[in-house]
Design an enzyme around this catalytic site. Structure first.
Site, PDB file in Angstrom:
ATOM      1  CD  GLU A  32      -2.485   1.816   0.379  1.00  0.00           C
ATOM      2  OE1 GLU A  32      -3.274   1.051  -0.206  1.00  0.00           O
ATOM      3  OE2 GLU A  32      -2.336   3.015   0.065  1.00  0.00           O
ATOM      4  CB  ALA A  40     -13.734   4.320   6.834  1.00  0.00           C
ATOM      5  CB  CYS A  42     -17.319   5.563   2.418  1.00  0.00           C
ATOM      6  SG  CYS A  42     -16.937   4.365   1.132  1.00  0.00           S
ATOM      7  CB  ALA A 294     -17.294   0.883  -0.877  1.00  0.00           C
TER       8      ALA A 294
HETATM    9  P1  FAD Z   1      -9.235   2.011  -2.918  1.00  0.00           P
HETATM   10  O1  FAD Z   1     -10.103   1.657  -1.778  1.00  0.00           O
HETATM   11  O2  FAD Z   1      -9.180   3.444  -3.347  1.00  0.00           O
HETATM   12  O3  FAD Z   1      -7.788   1.525  -2.595  1.00  0.00           O
HETATM   13  C1  FAD Z   1      -6.754   1.658  -3.508  1.00  0.00           C
HETATM   14  C2  FAD Z   1      -5.437   1.790  -2.760  1.00  0.00           C
HETATM   15  O4  FAD Z   1      -4.397   1.398  -3.629  1.00  0.00           O
HETATM   16  C3  FAD Z   1      -5.151   3.214  -2.342  1.00  0.00           C
HETATM   17  O5  FAD Z   1      -5.034   3.323  -0.933  1.00  0.00           O
HETATM   18  C4  FAD Z   1      -3.830   3.537  -3.032  1.00  0.00           C
HETATM   19  O6  FAD Z   1      -2.941   4.274  -2.206  1.00  0.00           O
HETATM   20  C5  FAD Z   1      -3.265   2.172  -3.326  1.00  0.00           C
HETATM   21  N1  FAD Z   1      -2.362   2.147  -4.494  1.00  0.00           N
HETATM   22  C6  FAD Z   1      -2.622   2.641  -5.729  1.00  0.00           C
HETATM   23  N2  FAD Z   1      -1.566   2.422  -6.540  1.00  0.00           N
HETATM   24  C7  FAD Z   1      -0.629   1.779  -5.805  1.00  0.00           C
HETATM   25  C8  FAD Z   1       0.672   1.307  -6.085  1.00  0.00           C
HETATM   26  N3  FAD Z   1       1.215   1.432  -7.297  1.00  0.00           N
HETATM   27  N4  FAD Z   1       1.350   0.698  -5.102  1.00  0.00           N
HETATM   28  C9  FAD Z   1       0.805   0.551  -3.870  1.00  0.00           C
HETATM   29  N5  FAD Z   1      -0.414   1.001  -3.553  1.00  0.00           N
HETATM   30  C10 FAD Z   1      -1.131   1.600  -4.507  1.00  0.00           C
HETATM   31  N6  FAD Z   1     -18.229   4.314  -2.212  1.00  0.00           N
HETATM   32  C11 FAD Z   1     -19.444   3.940  -1.783  1.00  0.00           C
HETATM   33  O7  FAD Z   1     -19.928   2.882  -2.185  1.00  0.00           O
HETATM   34  N7  FAD Z   1     -20.133   4.693  -0.890  1.00  0.00           N
HETATM   35  C12 FAD Z   1     -19.632   5.863  -0.396  1.00  0.00           C
HETATM   36  O8  FAD Z   1     -20.281   6.525   0.432  1.00  0.00           O
HETATM   37  C13 FAD Z   1     -18.374   6.302  -0.842  1.00  0.00           C
HETATM   38  N8  FAD Z   1     -17.840   7.456  -0.406  1.00  0.00           N
HETATM   39  C14 FAD Z   1     -16.583   7.812  -0.801  1.00  0.00           C
HETATM   40  C15 FAD Z   1     -16.037   8.993  -0.316  1.00  0.00           C
HETATM   41  C16 FAD Z   1     -14.753   9.373  -0.692  1.00  0.00           C
HETATM   42  C17 FAD Z   1     -14.177  10.655  -0.171  1.00  0.00           C
HETATM   43  C18 FAD Z   1     -14.003   8.542  -1.580  1.00  0.00           C
HETATM   44  C19 FAD Z   1     -12.614   8.926  -1.973  1.00  0.00           C
HETATM   45  C20 FAD Z   1     -14.555   7.378  -2.079  1.00  0.00           C
HETATM   46  C21 FAD Z   1     -15.845   7.010  -1.703  1.00  0.00           C
HETATM   47  N9  FAD Z   1     -16.433   5.839  -2.190  1.00  0.00           N
HETATM   48  C22 FAD Z   1     -17.684   5.474  -1.767  1.00  0.00           C
HETATM   49  C23 FAD Z   1     -15.750   5.007  -3.183  1.00  0.00           C
HETATM   50  C24 FAD Z   1     -15.064   3.819  -2.529  1.00  0.00           C
HETATM   51  O9  FAD Z   1     -14.262   4.281  -1.489  1.00  0.00           O
HETATM   52  C25 FAD Z   1     -14.269   3.087  -3.575  1.00  0.00           C
HETATM   53  O10 FAD Z   1     -15.139   2.625  -4.560  1.00  0.00           O
HETATM   54  C26 FAD Z   1     -13.498   1.900  -3.024  1.00  0.00           C
HETATM   55  O11 FAD Z   1     -12.668   2.293  -1.973  1.00  0.00           O
HETATM   56  C27 FAD Z   1     -12.684   1.282  -4.141  1.00  0.00           C
HETATM   57  O12 FAD Z   1     -11.896   0.262  -3.634  1.00  0.00           O
HETATM   58  P2  FAD Z   1     -10.520  -0.117  -4.361  1.00  0.00           P
HETATM   59  O13 FAD Z   1      -9.944  -1.230  -3.577  1.00  0.00           O
HETATM   60  O14 FAD Z   1     -10.748  -0.273  -5.799  1.00  0.00           O
HETATM   61  O15 FAD Z   1      -9.630   1.197  -4.213  1.00  0.00           O
END
Ligand code: FAD
Length: 547
Positions: A32, A40, A42, A294
């Site tokens: 990460e 969290a 969200c 999410a």
């Molecule tokens: P993420 O949870 O974003 O995790 C990806 C991680 O990968 C990041 O921490 C990043 O640092 C890491 N990463 C990226 N590239 C690299 C690399 N090369 N090497 C190492 N690490 C890396 N969704 C909902 O359903 N309801 C909500 O209410 C909601 N509210 C939200 C509010 C905010 C402010 C945000 C930003 C998002 C919200 N979302 C919500 C969206 C939800 O958070 C995402 O859809 C979900 O987290 C996606 O999961 P993921 O695992 O694809 O990516």
């Protein structure tokens, strides 16, 4: 077997913990880039507003707790900078020591998420995005100094959540949206309710406005206006983080996300991609789509862990169910909206209802706006939207479940939903949508939409408003003639044309009056959703008679 997971939040951590539960021996490494895992995201906007007071409440796990319980090797501040698919190695940069090292994998899971889109505007460096805990710390550093003004660029889910939370902090806030409505997943007559709520709470909403420059304490709009903005947040959307995948030669799909098969495998069968970075299969038309939410990221994390562990998995296409709170309103959507269906050339019928959240005679019942979009022939439910202060969440969740289960719009009438006066109505709002849909699919009535009204009026249709005189005087559609439904039989001679559009407050009395008028020999059509829907539509932004 070593499984390496890139990204330690929603999708990545779901994959890691599920895999451990299925395989006690697998060597699982989570890499990460940020300083935190399993946070969290969200909840981040609510930390800005002080609703969530303690930053540690956002941090659901730590590398230590994940090691203790799951024996996961979690490495934070560790960025993967390259993937060598031939050698099955990763180049990892330790951001604390700046050293790089190589790590081998047998299976690789990409869950790098999506990055905020940053528009190429002069001065944009001063605008703060919100994605990670580090981002929210940067925002909070400014917010605790009590800036007098804020500008949020972008009227999507994150933009309006942030605008609300900046108002909670007592900061004068403007929200700038380039298109003509907030929250693109809604249709315009539903989105207007969101604008009204923001305006009611003193957010200065600027629609159809683009920011052309960010200055030291203001932003400049294309129309030459300057909005004061000691703090500026940029939230115009996200795009899949595909840099690593693209550089590794993995196939990128038509929506610019990582292309995956039904099992979330990329074009390299040793590498999976999940969450915001991966394209999904749209349940409605089977096309590639992006749904940065999410629920689906967590679900996909579980699916790939199951597949890696050799279990059978069930691929699930997405319907994009989403919900957001704006001050006292809940806004929820599932499936496609009418705009998108029309643009795709798909035949669809809409119905609007404005029911109470529970029995009107029990205290606390609140009105909500519900919209259902369905195929007028097959009855297939294509989408639904809800806006209201209470009870919207459960109705949209029932409708999302109905879509997933293949229940048709008329069959919503058959659902036996829990009822007692504090919770619902004997005819629940979802049942009501079913009754209305049944009337249309069976051919009993053919209501028209707010968007059709001008056309009908230009063809000589007379609008008959069947509300009480008091309601009529309080505001009505220009050109409407008022005969309350209870007086219709006696006063029918006052109607001098054969072709009528009937309206009332929400469409219910109008439906009764329409059937009566048709029985009396008129060609009458009910205005779906009545005055309540029309007055929030773009059509009403023309001349509106308000008493
Ligand atoms: P993420 O949870 O974003 O995790 C990806 C991680 O990968 C990041 O921490 C990043 O640092 C890491 N990463 C990226 N590239 C690299 C690399 N090369 N090497 C190492 N690490 C890396 N969704 C909902 O359903 N309801 C909500 O209410 C909601 N509210 C939200 C509010 C905010 C402010 C945000 C930003 C998002 C919200 N979302 C919500 C969206 C939800 O958070 C995402 O859809 C979900 O987290 C996606 O999961 P993921 O695992 O694809 O990516």
């Amino acid at each position: 077997m070593r499984v390496v997971i890139i990204g330690g939040v929603a999708g990545g951590m779901s994959a890691a913990t599920r895999l451990r539960r299925l395989d006690a021996d697998a060597d699982i490494v989570v890499l990460e880039r940020s300083a935190h895992v399993s946070y969290a995201n969200c909840g981040l906007p609510y930390y800005v507003g002080g609703i969530i007071e303690d930053e540690s409440d956002l941090l659901l796990q730590t590398p230590e707790s994940l090691h203790e319980r799951f024996r996961l090797d979690v490495r934070v501040r560790s960025e993967v900078t390259a993937i060598d698919r031939g050698a099955k190695t990763l180049c990892v940069k330790d951001l604390s020591s700046e050293e790089t090292y190589e790590l081998t994998y047998d299976r690789l899971v990409l869950s790098p998420g999506a990055s905020p889109v940053i528009p190429p505007i002069p001065g944009i460096e001063r605008a703060l995005p919100l994605r990670t805990v580090e981002d929210v710390e940067r925002i909070n550093k400014v917010v605790v100094q009590q800036p007098s003004s804020a500008v949020v660029i972008g009227g999507g889910f994150i933009g309006i959540e942030i605008a609300e939370n900046l108002r909670h902090r007592g900061i004068a806030t403007a929200l700038v949206e380039a298109t003509d409505q907030l929250l693109a997943p809604l249709d315009p007559e539903m989105a207007q309710l969101v604008t009204n709520e923001l305006t009611r709470n003193a957010v200065d909403v600027r629609m159809g406005a683009s920011v052309v420059a960010v200055h030291s304490s203001s932003v400049e709009l294309a129309n030459g206006e300057y909005l004061p903005g000691e703090i500026v947040i940029v939230a115009i959307g996200v795009r899949p983080d595909i840099a690593l995948a693209r550089a590794a030669g993995l196939t990128i799909g038509p929506r610019d996300g990582i292309q995956v098969d039904a099992l979330n495998r990329t074009s390299d069968k040793s590498i999976y991609a999940i969450g915001d970075a991966a394209e999904k299969l749209d349940a409605l038309d089977g096309s590639a789509t992006l749904v940065p939410l999410a629920n689906i990221a967590n679900r996909q994390g579980r699916v790939v862990a199951d597949h890696i562990a050799g279990r059978s998995v069930r691929p699930v296409p997405t319907i994009g169910t989403a919900i957001v709170k704006v001050f006292d309103l809940t806004i929820a959507t599932t499936g496609w909206n009418e705009k998108r269906l029309r643009a795709a050339g798909r035949t669809a019928t809409s119905i609007h209802a404005h029911p109470r959240s529970h029995a009107g005679y029990y205290p606390g019942a609140e009105k909500m706006a519900l919209k259902l979009v369905f195929d007028p022939v097959s009855g297939e439910i294509l989408g639904a939207q809800g806006v209201g202060s209470v009870g919207v969440d459960k109705r949209i969740d029932v409708l999302a479940t109905a879509i997933r289960g293949g229940i048709t719009a008329p069959e919503l009438a058959d659902l036996e939903l829990a009822y007692a006066p504090p919770f619902g109505s004997a005819k629940d709002p979802v049942n009501m949508l079913g009754y209305m849909a049944e009337n249309i699919v069976s051919g009993l009535c053919t209501p028209i939409q707010w968007s059709d009204l001008t056309d009908y009026q230009s063809r000589g249709y007379q609008v008959i408003d069947v509300r009480t005189e008091k309601e009529f005087v309080g505001g009505h559609i220009p050109g409407a003639y008022n005969i309350p439904v209870d007086e219709l039989r006696e006063r029918v001679d006052e109607i001098k044309v054969d072709h009528l559009i009937v309206t009332c407050q929400v469409g219910q009395r109008g439906h009764t009056a329409t059937l009566l008028l048709n029985d009396l020999g008129f060609d009458a059509k009910n205005l779906d959703g009545g005055y309540e829907t029309w007055r929030n539509s773009p059509s009403a932004r023309g001349p509106l008679t308000e008493g």
